[in-house]
Write a protein that holds these residues in place. Structure first.
Motif, PDB file in Angstrom:
ATOM      1  N   GLY A 146       1.376   5.182   1.115  1.00 28.35           N
ATOM      2  CA  GLY A 146       1.059   5.827   2.150  1.00 28.35           C
ATOM      3  C   GLY A 146       2.253   7.124   2.401  1.00 28.35           C
ATOM      4  N   CYS A 154       5.131  -4.682   9.314  1.00 26.23           N
ATOM      5  CA  CYS A 154       5.668  -3.977   7.895  1.00 26.23           C
ATOM      6  C   CYS A 154       7.031  -4.793   7.601  1.00 26.23           C
ATOM      7  CB  CYS A 154       5.793  -2.694   7.957  1.00 26.23           C
ATOM      8  SG  CYS A 154       6.330  -2.020   6.156  1.00 26.23           S
ATOM      9  N   LEU A 176      -2.567   5.999   5.178  1.00 28.99           N
ATOM     10  CA  LEU A 176      -2.706   5.517   3.855  1.00 28.99           C
ATOM     11  C   LEU A 176      -3.799   6.314   2.999  1.00 28.99           C
ATOM     12  CD1 LEU A 176      -3.948   1.979   5.140  1.00 28.99           C
ATOM     13  CD2 LEU A 176      -1.527   2.884   4.432  1.00 28.99           C
ATOM     14  N   GLU A 177      -3.787   6.323   1.696  1.00 26.37           N
ATOM     15  CA  GLU A 177      -4.454   7.018   0.735  1.00 26.37           C
ATOM     16  C   GLU A 177      -6.132   6.945   0.888  1.00 26.37           C
ATOM     17  OE1 GLU A 177      -3.501   5.329  -3.162  1.00 26.37           O
ATOM     18  OE2 GLU A 177      -2.109   6.959  -3.203  1.00 26.37           O
ATOM     19  N   ASP A 178      -6.468   5.790   1.672  1.00 22.94           N
ATOM     20  CA  ASP A 178      -7.909   5.799   2.061  1.00 22.94           C
ATOM     21  C   ASP A 178      -8.543   6.768   3.301  1.00 22.94           C
ATOM     22  OD1 ASP A 178      -7.177   4.082   4.136  1.00 22.94           O
ATOM     23  OD2 ASP A 178      -8.304   2.541   3.474  1.00 22.94           O
ATOM     24  N   TRP A 234       6.800   9.741   1.577  1.00 21.38           N
ATOM     25  CA  TRP A 234       5.835   8.919   0.980  1.00 21.38           C
ATOM     26  C   TRP A 234       6.521   7.715   0.426  1.00 21.38           C
ATOM     27  CZ3 TRP A 234       0.863  10.085   0.380  1.00 21.38           C
ATOM     28  CH2 TRP A 234       0.405  11.397   0.715  1.00 21.38           C
ATOM     29  N   GLU A 252       5.797   3.110  -0.141  1.00 22.43           N
ATOM     30  CA  GLU A 252       4.951   1.941  -0.331  1.00 22.43           C
ATOM     31  C   GLU A 252       5.423   0.852   0.793  1.00 22.43           C
ATOM     32  OE1 GLU A 252       5.879   0.917  -4.293  1.00 22.43           O
ATOM     33  OE2 GLU A 252       4.524   2.616  -5.041  1.00 22.43           O
ATOM     34  N   ASP A 275      -5.002   5.971   9.186  1.00 21.11           N
ATOM     35  CA  ASP A 275      -3.640   5.799   9.718  1.00 21.11           C
ATOM     36  C   ASP A 275      -3.606   4.575  10.358  1.00 21.11           C
ATOM     37  OD1 ASP A 275      -3.164   8.445   8.999  1.00 21.11           O
ATOM     38  OD2 ASP A 275      -3.627   9.338  11.154  1.00 21.11           O
ATOM     39  N   VAL A 319       0.668  -1.136   0.191  1.00 19.68           N
ATOM     40  CA  VAL A 319       0.115   0.273   0.137  1.00 19.68           C
ATOM     41  C   VAL A 319       0.893   1.272   0.157  1.00 19.68           C
ATOM     42  CG1 VAL A 319      -2.022  -1.041   1.117  1.00 19.68           C
ATOM     43  CG2 VAL A 319      -0.206   0.061   2.433  1.00 19.68           C
TER      44      VAL A 319
END
Length: 82
Positions: A5, A75, A21-23, A60, A62, A26, A3
């Motif tokens: 972010g 992660c 995140l893009e949606d 930024w 991934e 957090d 993802v």
């Protein structure tokens, strides 16, 4: 899941970060020992191996996130894009 972010908070000593995140969510993630961290290499604009200490709030990224239930995430791989 991979993802995109932005790093909102970073605590290298405790191996944690909050990634926006893009949606709009957090997500707090823990980095296990041996997690792959890639940062920008200025001369070639490619990436090179790095560490949590090389990351900064606002970068930024991934991130390869693994959800473990009850809101826990880890992660295993993070690639810096800025």
């Amino acid at each position: 899941m991979l993802v995109p972010g932005q790093i909102r908070q970073l605590d290298p000593q405790n191996r944690t970060a909050v990634i926006g995140l893009e949606d709009g969510r957090d997500v707090t993630v823990t980095f296990p020992q041996g997690a792959n961290i890639e940062v920008l290499e200025p001369a070639t604009m490619g990436t090179m191996g790095g560490s949590l200490e090389d990351l900064k709030v606002g970068y930024w990224v991934e991130a390869e996130l693994h959800e473990h239930g009850a809101g826990a995430c880890s992660c295993s791989s993070l690639v810096c894009r800025s």
